[in-house]
Design an enzyme around this catalytic site. Sequence first.
Site, PDB file in Angstrom:
ATOM      1  N   HIS A 132     -18.449 136.005  64.442  1.00 45.95           N
ATOM      2  CA  HIS A 132     -18.083 137.426  64.536  1.00 45.95           C
ATOM      3  C   HIS A 132     -19.311 138.257  64.833  1.00 45.95           C
ATOM      4  O   HIS A 132     -20.404 137.950  64.338  1.00 45.95           O
ATOM      5  CB  HIS A 132     -17.440 137.914  63.221  1.00 45.95           C
ATOM      6  CG  HIS A 132     -16.647 139.159  63.402  1.00 45.95           C
ATOM      7  ND1 HIS A 132     -17.217 140.402  63.369  1.00 45.95           N
ATOM      8  CD2 HIS A 132     -15.328 139.331  63.659  1.00 45.95           C
ATOM      9  CE1 HIS A 132     -16.276 141.303  63.586  1.00 45.95           C
ATOM     10  NE2 HIS A 132     -15.130 140.691  63.760  1.00 45.95           N
TER      11      HIS A 132
ATOM     12  N   ASP B 199      -8.746 135.456  63.343  1.00 48.82           N
ATOM     13  CA  ASP B 199      -7.867 134.729  64.273  1.00 48.82           C
ATOM     14  C   ASP B 199      -7.672 133.263  63.905  1.00 48.82           C
ATOM     15  O   ASP B 199      -6.819 132.597  64.479  1.00 48.82           O
ATOM     16  CB  ASP B 199      -8.436 134.814  65.697  1.00 48.82           C
ATOM     17  CG  ASP B 199      -8.246 136.195  66.299  1.00 48.82           C
ATOM     18  OD1 ASP B 199      -7.132 136.725  66.184  1.00 48.82           O
ATOM     19  OD2 ASP B 199      -9.208 136.743  66.860  1.00 48.82           O
TER      20      ASP B 199
HETATM   21  C1  SDX Z   1     -11.749 139.421  66.881  1.00 46.66           C
HETATM   22  O1  SDX Z   1     -15.141 142.961  66.827  1.00 46.66           O
HETATM   23  C2  SDX Z   1     -14.112 142.906  66.066  1.00 46.66           C
HETATM   24  O2  SDX Z   1     -14.007 143.590  65.084  1.00 46.66           O
HETATM   25  C3  SDX Z   1     -13.025 141.921  66.522  1.00 46.66           C
HETATM   26  C4  SDX Z   1     -11.946 141.534  65.517  1.00 46.66           C
HETATM   27  C5  SDX Z   1     -11.007 142.713  65.215  1.00 46.66           C
HETATM   28  O3  SDX Z   1     -10.357 142.688  64.173  1.00 46.66           O
HETATM   29  O4  SDX Z   1     -10.875 143.593  66.065  1.00 46.66           O
HETATM   30  O5  SDX Z   1     -12.511 141.081  64.294  1.00 46.66           O
HETATM   31  C6  SDX Z   1     -11.006 140.441  66.077  1.00 46.66           C
HETATM   32  O6  SDX Z   1     -11.897 139.610  68.062  1.00 46.66           O
HETATM   33  C7  SDX Z   1     -12.302 138.198  66.190  1.00 46.66           C
HETATM   34  C8  SDX Z   1     -13.149 137.279  67.100  1.00 46.66           C
HETATM   35  C9  SDX Z   1     -12.222 136.359  67.905  1.00 46.66           C
HETATM   36  N1  SDX Z   1     -12.959 135.547  68.845  1.00 46.66           N
HETATM   37  C10 SDX Z   1     -13.185 134.220  68.689  1.00 46.66           C
HETATM   38  O7  SDX Z   1     -12.839 133.633  67.670  1.00 46.66           O
HETATM   39  C11 SDX Z   1     -13.875 133.534  69.824  1.00 46.66           C
HETATM   40  C12 SDX Z   1     -14.976 132.627  69.333  1.00 46.66           C
HETATM   41  N2  SDX Z   1     -16.055 133.430  68.787  1.00 46.66           N
HETATM   42  C13 SDX Z   1     -17.119 133.771  69.578  1.00 46.66           C
HETATM   43  O8  SDX Z   1     -17.111 133.609  70.942  1.00 46.66           O
HETATM   44  C14 SDX Z   1     -18.083 134.824  69.040  1.00 46.66           C
HETATM   45  O9  SDX Z   1     -18.419 134.474  67.734  1.00 46.66           O
HETATM   46  C15 SDX Z   1     -17.644 136.304  69.110  1.00 46.66           C
HETATM   47  C16 SDX Z   1     -17.127 136.667  70.504  1.00 46.66           C
HETATM   48  C17 SDX Z   1     -16.574 136.596  68.098  1.00 46.66           C
HETATM   49  C18 SDX Z   1     -18.876 137.187  68.800  1.00 46.66           C
HETATM   50  O10 SDX Z   1     -19.770 137.050  69.818  1.00 46.66           O
HETATM   51  P1  SDX Z   1     -21.293 137.581  69.767  1.00 46.66           P
HETATM   52  O11 SDX Z   1     -21.499 138.507  68.657  1.00 46.66           O
HETATM   53  O12 SDX Z   1     -21.597 138.078  71.133  1.00 46.66           O
HETATM   54  O13 SDX Z   1     -22.108 136.268  69.454  1.00 46.66           O
HETATM   55  P2  SDX Z   1     -22.679 135.224  70.471  1.00 46.66           P
HETATM   56  O14 SDX Z   1     -21.571 134.723  71.362  1.00 46.66           O
HETATM   57  O15 SDX Z   1     -23.853 135.835  71.157  1.00 46.66           O
HETATM   58  O16 SDX Z   1     -23.094 134.054  69.515  1.00 46.66           O
HETATM   59  C19 SDX Z   1     -24.326 134.063  68.763  1.00 46.66           C
HETATM   60  C20 SDX Z   1     -24.668 132.634  68.458  1.00 46.66           C
HETATM   61  C21 SDX Z   1     -24.783 131.784  69.725  1.00 46.66           C
HETATM   62  O17 SDX Z   1     -25.639 130.715  69.441  1.00 46.66           O
HETATM   63  P3  SDX Z   1     -27.156 130.740  69.981  1.00 46.66           P
HETATM   64  O18 SDX Z   1     -27.063 130.880  71.455  1.00 46.66           O
HETATM   65  O19 SDX Z   1     -27.781 131.949  69.316  1.00 46.66           O
HETATM   66  O20 SDX Z   1     -27.709 129.433  69.511  1.00 46.66           O
HETATM   67  O21 SDX Z   1     -23.645 131.998  67.679  1.00 46.66           O
HETATM   68  C22 SDX Z   1     -23.023 130.957  68.442  1.00 46.66           C
HETATM   69  C23 SDX Z   1     -23.390 131.239  69.892  1.00 46.66           C
HETATM   70  O22 SDX Z   1     -23.329 130.111  70.682  1.00 46.66           O
HETATM   71  N3  SDX Z   1     -21.580 131.121  68.258  1.00 46.66           N
HETATM   72  C24 SDX Z   1     -20.698 130.133  68.372  1.00 46.66           C
HETATM   73  C25 SDX Z   1     -19.458 130.720  68.130  1.00 46.66           C
HETATM   74  N4  SDX Z   1     -19.608 132.033  67.861  1.00 46.66           N
HETATM   75  C26 SDX Z   1     -20.930 132.253  67.952  1.00 46.66           C
HETATM   76  N5  SDX Z   1     -20.813 128.830  68.656  1.00 46.66           N
HETATM   77  C27 SDX Z   1     -19.691 128.083  68.695  1.00 46.66           C
HETATM   78  N6  SDX Z   1     -18.438 128.603  68.471  1.00 46.66           N
HETATM   79  C28 SDX Z   1     -18.321 129.909  68.166  1.00 46.66           C
HETATM   80  N7  SDX Z   1     -17.102 130.418  67.934  1.00 46.66           N
END
Ligand code: SDX
Length: 370
Positions: free
Chosen positions: A256, A307
């Site tokens: 998140h 989710d």
């Molecule tokens: C919602 O914003 C809100 O409030 C949204 C929400 C709401 O109620 O409105 O809470 C609802 O949208 C929940 C999120 C749903 N999405 C997912 O579940 C998709 C999977 N999650 C991710 O793609 C990610 O965690 C996000 C999109 C939720 C957040 O993305 P960020 O803040 O841009 O983080 P990032 O992608 O830059 O990740 C930072 C690090 C990375 O690693 P490094 O490159 O630093 O080594 O964390 C890792 C990422 O690769 N990472 C993950 C991951 N989420 C973050 N690695 C594997 N799987 C994941 N799900």
Amino acid sequence: MTATKGLEGIVATTSSVSSIIDGILTYRGYDIDDLAENASFEEVIYLLWYGKLPKAAELTRIRDELSAAAAIPEQVVDLIRLFPKNANSMAALRSATSALALYDGEADDMTKEANLRKAVRLQAQIPTIIAAFSRIRDGKEPIAPKAGATIAENFLYMLSGEEPSDVAVKALDKALVLHADHELNASTFAGRVTVATLSDIYSGVTSAIGALKGPLHGGANEAVMAMLEEIGTLENIDPYVNRKLENKEKLMGFGHRVYKNGDPRAKHLQKMSLELGSQTGDLKWYEMSIRIENLVTGLKGLKPNVDFYSASVYTTLKIPRDLFTPIFAISRCSGWTAHILEQYENNRLIRPRAEYVGPSTQKYVPVERR
Ligand code: SDX
């Protein structure tokens, strides 16, 4: 000027609708844990729109208003009949919600009173659109909303044509409470950006639906279920998760932007998943979800978000997978409209800058000499 990728950490507005402070989520100052255990979705809608919990008469009034507004214009039903049977359900919802504006005589009335009336209609009619779309694509006739029913009860009734069980209504109602608002998430921001041009509330909610559709946002609940189905059995989990992490692929339903120590909504959905699974005697999806959580949290430190467990909850309620994100929209419509009303109250055009990284000092060359 230096860009902040994804606007991370940027405070783009003030708001009194909801807050996330030190990992605690509140709607109008009420802790989500308190609301999840005690409030109905209609109480939460009132709270988000009016800033206070309704008194008994106010709750009756908002329930009656929502129930009375639930039918959608016949022209929108006809439009849904024209959609391809295999249309993406969020694209269908986005298109039909946009079309509602065409049949609303108050669509461009920008008074606060008219905007509140339109918020009621949007909140009441989005569930009806989704249920109608689901039935029409299955070759069935849409079912008219049931007078006097709550949003959760009415949606389940319009979907199946059968009276839903109390257990199912309560579970969906709680899920709607948990998803109702979440500070400046991407879809809410999209809605606020749209109406900050003084465009109408239908345009704002249509923009928000488009933003919610993506798998990094609301679309993740559907992607979680697709993942669970792809994995199939408990034994397949470890190799699947290890492969995903090794390939640096995203695991849906984890991580998140704001929460780093876990999403406070996830524990409620996890509990619901266990309770519903125990009641139906099918704990397969719950047990798989627990194993995935333990593995992903252990290996990567990533925690499940809202989710993750909603996927097994909705599946146990026998809701088709591609309606999970539309259900998120039913709930979040309350937050979107609350934020849109707040934006109108204290509006300024939202127009940030871009850090230019393209070529410079180019000279025009006539087409025949390029
Ligand atoms: C919602 O914003 C809100 O409030 C949204 C929400 C709401 O109620 O409105 O809470 C609802 O949208 C929940 C999120 C749903 N999405 C997912 O579940 C998709 C999977 N999650 C991710 O793609 C990610 O965690 C996000 C999109 C939720 C957040 O993305 P960020 O803040 O841009 O983080 P990032 O992608 O830059 O990740 C930072 C690090 C990375 O690693 P490094 O490159 O630093 O080594 O964390 C890792 C990422 O690769 N990472 C993950 C991951 N989420 C973050 N690695 C594997 N799987 C994941 N799900």
